[in-house]
Design a protein around this motif. Structure first.
Motif, PDB file in Angstrom:
ATOM      1  N   GLY A 148     -15.610  31.204   3.707  1.00  0.00           N
ATOM      2  CA  GLY A 148     -16.032  32.380   3.583  1.00  0.00           C
ATOM      3  C   GLY A 148     -16.950  32.462   4.089  1.00  0.00           C
ATOM      4  N   MET A 149     -17.508  31.758   2.838  1.00  0.00           N
ATOM      5  CA  MET A 149     -19.252  31.132   2.368  1.00  0.00           C
ATOM      6  C   MET A 149     -19.408  30.573   3.872  1.00  0.00           C
ATOM      7  SD  MET A 149     -19.304  32.778  -0.321  1.00  0.00           S
ATOM      8  CE  MET A 149     -21.019  31.948  -1.034  1.00  0.00           C
ATOM      9  N   LEU A 150     -18.956  29.110   4.695  1.00  0.00           N
ATOM     10  CA  LEU A 150     -19.808  28.630   4.841  1.00  0.00           C
ATOM     11  C   LEU A 150     -20.030  29.673   6.607  1.00  0.00           C
ATOM     12  CD1 LEU A 150     -17.768  25.108   4.553  1.00  0.00           C
ATOM     13  CD2 LEU A 150     -20.143  25.610   4.345  1.00  0.00           C
ATOM     14  N   LEU A 151     -18.451  30.278   7.077  1.00  0.00           N
ATOM     15  CA  LEU A 151     -19.231  31.199   8.052  1.00  0.00           C
ATOM     16  C   LEU A 151     -19.796  31.984   7.754  1.00  0.00           C
ATOM     17  CD1 LEU A 151     -15.438  31.430   8.487  1.00  0.00           C
ATOM     18  CD2 LEU A 151     -16.699  30.344  10.214  1.00  0.00           C
ATOM     19  N   GLY A 152     -19.597  32.810   6.484  1.00  0.00           N
ATOM     20  CA  GLY A 152     -21.368  33.643   6.201  1.00  0.00           C
ATOM     21  C   GLY A 152     -22.876  33.020   6.314  1.00  0.00           C
ATOM     22  N   GLY A 153     -22.898  32.076   6.170  1.00  0.00           N
ATOM     23  CA  GLY A 153     -23.765  31.021   5.778  1.00  0.00           C
ATOM     24  C   GLY A 153     -24.313  30.825   7.212  1.00  0.00           C
ATOM     25  N   ALA A 154     -23.228  30.694   7.678  1.00  0.00           N
ATOM     26  CA  ALA A 154     -23.778  29.716   9.537  1.00  0.00           C
ATOM     27  C   ALA A 154     -24.709  30.502   9.880  1.00  0.00           C
ATOM     28  CB  ALA A 154     -22.227  29.253   9.647  1.00  0.00           C
ATOM     29  N   LEU A 155     -23.929  32.226   9.788  1.00  0.00           N
ATOM     30  CA  LEU A 155     -25.262  33.078  10.370  1.00  0.00           C
ATOM     31  C   LEU A 155     -26.804  33.108  10.539  1.00  0.00           C
ATOM     32  CD1 LEU A 155     -22.381  36.003  10.065  1.00  0.00           C
ATOM     33  CD2 LEU A 155     -22.392  34.329  12.402  1.00  0.00           C
ATOM     34  N   VAL A 156     -26.574  33.050   9.171  1.00  0.00           N
ATOM     35  CA  VAL A 156     -28.461  32.805   8.304  1.00  0.00           C
ATOM     36  C   VAL A 156     -28.993  30.922   9.408  1.00  0.00           C
ATOM     37  CG1 VAL A 156     -30.073  31.991   6.314  1.00  0.00           C
ATOM     38  CG2 VAL A 156     -27.696  33.958   7.207  1.00  0.00           C
ATOM     39  N   VAL A 157     -28.228  29.924   8.121  1.00  0.00           N
ATOM     40  CA  VAL A 157     -28.743  28.811   9.059  1.00  0.00           C
ATOM     41  C   VAL A 157     -29.183  28.601  10.611  1.00  0.00           C
ATOM     42  CG1 VAL A 157     -27.809  26.688   9.040  1.00  0.00           C
ATOM     43  CG2 VAL A 157     -27.532  28.089   7.507  1.00  0.00           C
ATOM     44  N   GLU A 158     -28.089  29.224  11.506  1.00  0.00           N
ATOM     45  CA  GLU A 158     -27.854  29.659  12.641  1.00  0.00           C
ATOM     46  C   GLU A 158     -29.630  29.448  13.042  1.00  0.00           C
ATOM     47  OE1 GLU A 158     -23.900  30.412  14.221  1.00  0.00           O
ATOM     48  OE2 GLU A 158     -24.834  31.998  14.171  1.00  0.00           O
ATOM     49  N   ALA A 159     -30.045  30.819  12.895  1.00  0.00           N
ATOM     50  CA  ALA A 159     -31.729  31.399  13.161  1.00  0.00           C
ATOM     51  C   ALA A 159     -32.182  29.923  12.563  1.00  0.00           C
ATOM     52  CB  ALA A 159     -31.921  32.552  12.261  1.00  0.00           C
ATOM     53  N   VAL A 160     -32.187  29.728  11.890  1.00  0.00           N
ATOM     54  CA  VAL A 160     -33.445  29.082  11.147  1.00  0.00           C
ATOM     55  C   VAL A 160     -33.603  27.736  12.195  1.00  0.00           C
ATOM     56  CG1 VAL A 160     -34.322  26.764   9.157  1.00  0.00           C
ATOM     57  CG2 VAL A 160     -33.261  29.046   8.566  1.00  0.00           C
ATOM     58  N   PHE A 161     -32.234  26.619  12.578  1.00  0.00           N
ATOM     59  CA  PHE A 161     -32.047  25.943  13.671  1.00  0.00           C
ATOM     60  C   PHE A 161     -32.180  25.944  14.865  1.00  0.00           C
ATOM     61  CE2 PHE A 161     -31.102  24.294   9.493  1.00  0.00           C
ATOM     62  CZ  PHE A 161     -31.942  23.327   9.160  1.00  0.00           C
ATOM     63  N   ASN A 162     -32.588  27.593  14.846  1.00  0.00           N
ATOM     64  CA  ASN A 162     -32.843  28.325  16.939  1.00  0.00           C
ATOM     65  C   ASN A 162     -30.578  27.667  17.185  1.00  0.00           C
ATOM     66  OD1 ASN A 162     -33.302  29.736  19.300  1.00  0.00           O
ATOM     67  ND2 ASN A 162     -33.627  27.499  20.047  1.00  0.00           N
ATOM     68  N   TYR A 163     -29.918  27.846  16.843  1.00  0.00           N
ATOM     69  CA  TYR A 163     -28.243  27.108  16.749  1.00  0.00           C
ATOM     70  C   TYR A 163     -27.525  27.988  17.461  1.00  0.00           C
ATOM     71  CZ  TYR A 163     -23.916  24.667  16.337  1.00  0.00           C
ATOM     72  OH  TYR A 163     -22.557  24.335  16.719  1.00  0.00           O
ATOM     73  N   PRO A 164     -26.947  28.081  18.581  1.00  0.00           N
ATOM     74  CA  PRO A 164     -26.423  28.892  19.539  1.00  0.00           C
ATOM     75  C   PRO A 164     -24.834  29.252  19.123  1.00  0.00           C
ATOM     76  CG  PRO A 164     -25.619  26.689  20.207  1.00  0.00           C
ATOM     77  CD  PRO A 164     -26.992  26.264  19.333  1.00  0.00           C
ATOM     78  N   GLY A 165     -24.529  30.163  18.164  1.00  0.00           N
ATOM     79  CA  GLY A 165     -23.753  30.802  17.313  1.00  0.00           C
ATOM     80  C   GLY A 165     -23.358  32.337  17.289  1.00  0.00           C
ATOM     81  N   VAL A 166     -22.557  32.829  16.632  1.00  0.00           N
ATOM     82  CA  VAL A 166     -22.889  34.024  16.838  1.00  0.00           C
ATOM     83  C   VAL A 166     -23.882  34.674  15.777  1.00  0.00           C
ATOM     84  CG1 VAL A 166     -20.176  33.997  16.762  1.00  0.00           C
ATOM     85  CG2 VAL A 166     -21.295  34.153  14.564  1.00  0.00           C
ATOM     86  N   GLY A 167     -24.481  33.897  15.197  1.00  0.00           N
ATOM     87  CA  GLY A 167     -25.795  34.126  14.248  1.00  0.00           C
ATOM     88  C   GLY A 167     -26.635  35.597  15.367  1.00  0.00           C
ATOM     89  N   ALA A 168     -27.071  34.171  16.233  1.00  0.00           N
ATOM     90  CA  ALA A 168     -27.863  35.430  16.999  1.00  0.00           C
ATOM     91  C   ALA A 168     -27.459  36.674  17.813  1.00  0.00           C
ATOM     92  CB  ALA A 168     -28.416  34.726  18.326  1.00  0.00           C
ATOM     93  N   LEU A 169     -25.804  36.374  18.158  1.00  0.00           N
ATOM     94  CA  LEU A 169     -25.662  37.942  17.952  1.00  0.00           C
ATOM     95  C   LEU A 169     -25.624  38.760  18.052  1.00  0.00           C
ATOM     96  CD1 LEU A 169     -21.870  36.578  20.159  1.00  0.00           C
ATOM     97  CD2 LEU A 169     -24.258  37.511  21.306  1.00  0.00           C
ATOM     98  N   LEU A 170     -25.335  38.849  16.412  1.00  0.00           N
ATOM     99  CA  LEU A 170     -25.180  39.671  15.130  1.00  0.00           C
ATOM    100  C   LEU A 170     -26.445  39.649  15.216  1.00  0.00           C
ATOM    101  CD1 LEU A 170     -23.761  40.864  12.664  1.00  0.00           C
ATOM    102  CD2 LEU A 170     -24.106  38.945  11.855  1.00  0.00           C
ATOM    103  N   ALA A 171     -27.508  39.614  14.927  1.00  0.00           N
ATOM    104  CA  ALA A 171     -29.017  39.967  14.639  1.00  0.00           C
ATOM    105  C   ALA A 171     -28.961  40.983  15.926  1.00  0.00           C
ATOM    106  CB  ALA A 171     -29.570  38.512  15.000  1.00  0.00           C
ATOM    107  N   GLY A 172     -28.986  40.296  17.597  1.00  0.00           N
ATOM    108  CA  GLY A 172     -29.629  41.620  18.555  1.00  0.00           C
ATOM    109  C   GLY A 172     -27.993  42.854  18.525  1.00  0.00           C
ATOM    110  N   SER A 173     -26.642  42.925  18.131  1.00  0.00           N
ATOM    111  CA  SER A 173     -26.479  43.714  17.699  1.00  0.00           C
ATOM    112  C   SER A 173     -26.915  44.613  16.818  1.00  0.00           C
ATOM    113  CB  SER A 173     -24.734  43.491  17.610  1.00  0.00           C
ATOM    114  OG  SER A 173     -24.836  42.862  16.166  1.00  0.00           O
ATOM    115  N   VAL A 174     -27.827  43.911  15.337  1.00  0.00           N
ATOM    116  CA  VAL A 174     -27.644  45.160  14.549  1.00  0.00           C
ATOM    117  C   VAL A 174     -29.262  45.694  14.900  1.00  0.00           C
ATOM    118  CG1 VAL A 174     -28.727  44.847  12.055  1.00  0.00           C
ATOM    119  CG2 VAL A 174     -26.943  43.659  12.690  1.00  0.00           C
ATOM    120  N   ALA A 175     -30.284  44.866  16.197  1.00  0.00           N
ATOM    121  CA  ALA A 175     -31.606  45.543  16.271  1.00  0.00           C
ATOM    122  C   ALA A 175     -30.848  46.387  17.516  1.00  0.00           C
ATOM    123  CB  ALA A 175     -31.978  44.241  17.173  1.00  0.00           C
TER     124      ALA A 175
END
Length: 313
Positions: free
Chosen positions: A249-276
């Motif tokens: 759980g910690m890895l999947l949750g942390g992945a959302l933050v790490v993806e934003a730092v490295f511009n990684y193409p995962g669900v982090g970008a989806l989540l950021a856009g959905s909140v916006a």
């Protein structure tokens, strides 16, 4: 055996109920955010009449409880619905979630292998140089937030040394075009969990070493490797597996933050856009998929712990 299955079923039911409660809380939390999903889609120039019409079109004029039940009934049939911008949520998740699973899976493999090796070394040789380094080093690693570590890794290995890329470039498949683009994101995710799990493994093995059957094996002159693998590790396995399951759980949750730092193409970008966009359905879909992955790993951990406990009995 029947009692064990009954306990497992009750635990699974409690976790599923907790998942439903979490998803309901997500809907309410997005509802409480300032702004309107319809206005986020139409833009600031849209009139109040246009926003109201868009809200009726999206169903945002209905009570949040009604919208949640409607969305949940669709999810149970495999339909995640559409975003506020009209894109199918299932397709968006299918395109982004495998990349996040790859990132989290590699970090989990590194965490498991590294913590078992380092934790076992520390437990067997607590007074060695490695043990004295691991004592403070594991504490520092466990305390580092993923985004802080990600920035430090970029500063050292990308900007200062130039060894590894600081951003991720995706190919047509949606995955990074080069394997070295995964190194820094994986390290940023794995190091904090590695620091924590090393301490868990070391403590569990140290407790196992005090058991009478382990002391007997040592007095019988069995090789250290045999004592570790056959006598200490099976006893410590329930605690160790529980630590690894928590790290999922910690890895999947942390992945959302790490993806934003490295511009990684995962669900982090989806989540950021959905909140916006104040898109509760997409936020809940991301949470649901992540939570189901964690529940699956917890179920595996429960099975391993039950097997280990029966083996000791």
């Amino acid at each position: 055996m029947a009692g064990g299955l009954s306990r497992f079923a009750r635990l699974l039911v409690r976790r599923v109920v907790l998942l439903f409660a979490l998803l309901a809380a997500v809907f309410v939390a997005v509802e409480l955010l300032p702004g309107s999903g319809a206005r986020a889609v139409l833009g600031r120039e849209a009139s109040d009449a246009e926003v109201a019409a868009k809200e009726r079109e999206l169903g945002l004029d209905r009570p949040v409880a009604v919208r949640f039940v409607s969305w949940l009934s669709g999810v149970l049939t495999g339909d995640f619905g559409s975003t506020a911008r009209g894109r199918p949520i299932g397709s968006l998740l299918a395109g982004a979630f495998p990349q996040t699973l790859l990132l989290g899976g590699l970090a989990l493999l590194l965490t498991v292998a590294g913590s078992l090796l380092l934790g076992a070394w520390w437990a067997l040789r607590p007074g060695s140089t490695a043990g004295r380094v691991l004592q403070p080093g594991s504490s520092v690693a466990a305390a580092l937030p993923e985004f802080v570590l990600a920035v430090l890794l970029v500063a050292v290995f990308s900007l200062l040394l130039g060894w590894l890329p600081a951003v991720t470039v995706s190919g047509r498949s949606g995955f990074p075009v080069r394997a070295d683009m995964l190194v820094l994101p994986v390290l940023a995710l794995a190091v904090p969990q590695l620091g924590w799990n090393v301490r868990v493994v070391r403590a569990a093995l140290a407790d196992a070493a005090r058991e009478p059957h382990v002391e007997t094996a040592v007095l019988d002159g069995l090789p250290e490797r045999v004592v570790l693998l056959r006598h200490m590790l099976p006893f410590a396995l329930p605690t160790v597996v529980a630590g690894f399951a928590t790290s999922v759980g910690m890895l999947l949750g942390g992945a959302l933050v790490v993806e934003a730092v490295f511009n990684y193409p995962g669900v982090g970008a989806l989540l950021a856009g959905s909140v916006a966009d104040r898109d509760a359905a997409l936020v809940a879909a991301v949470v649901a998929l992540t939570a189901v992955s964690v529940l699956a790993m917890l179920a595996v951990a429960d099975a391993v712990r039950a097997w280990a406990v029966r083996g000791r009995a």
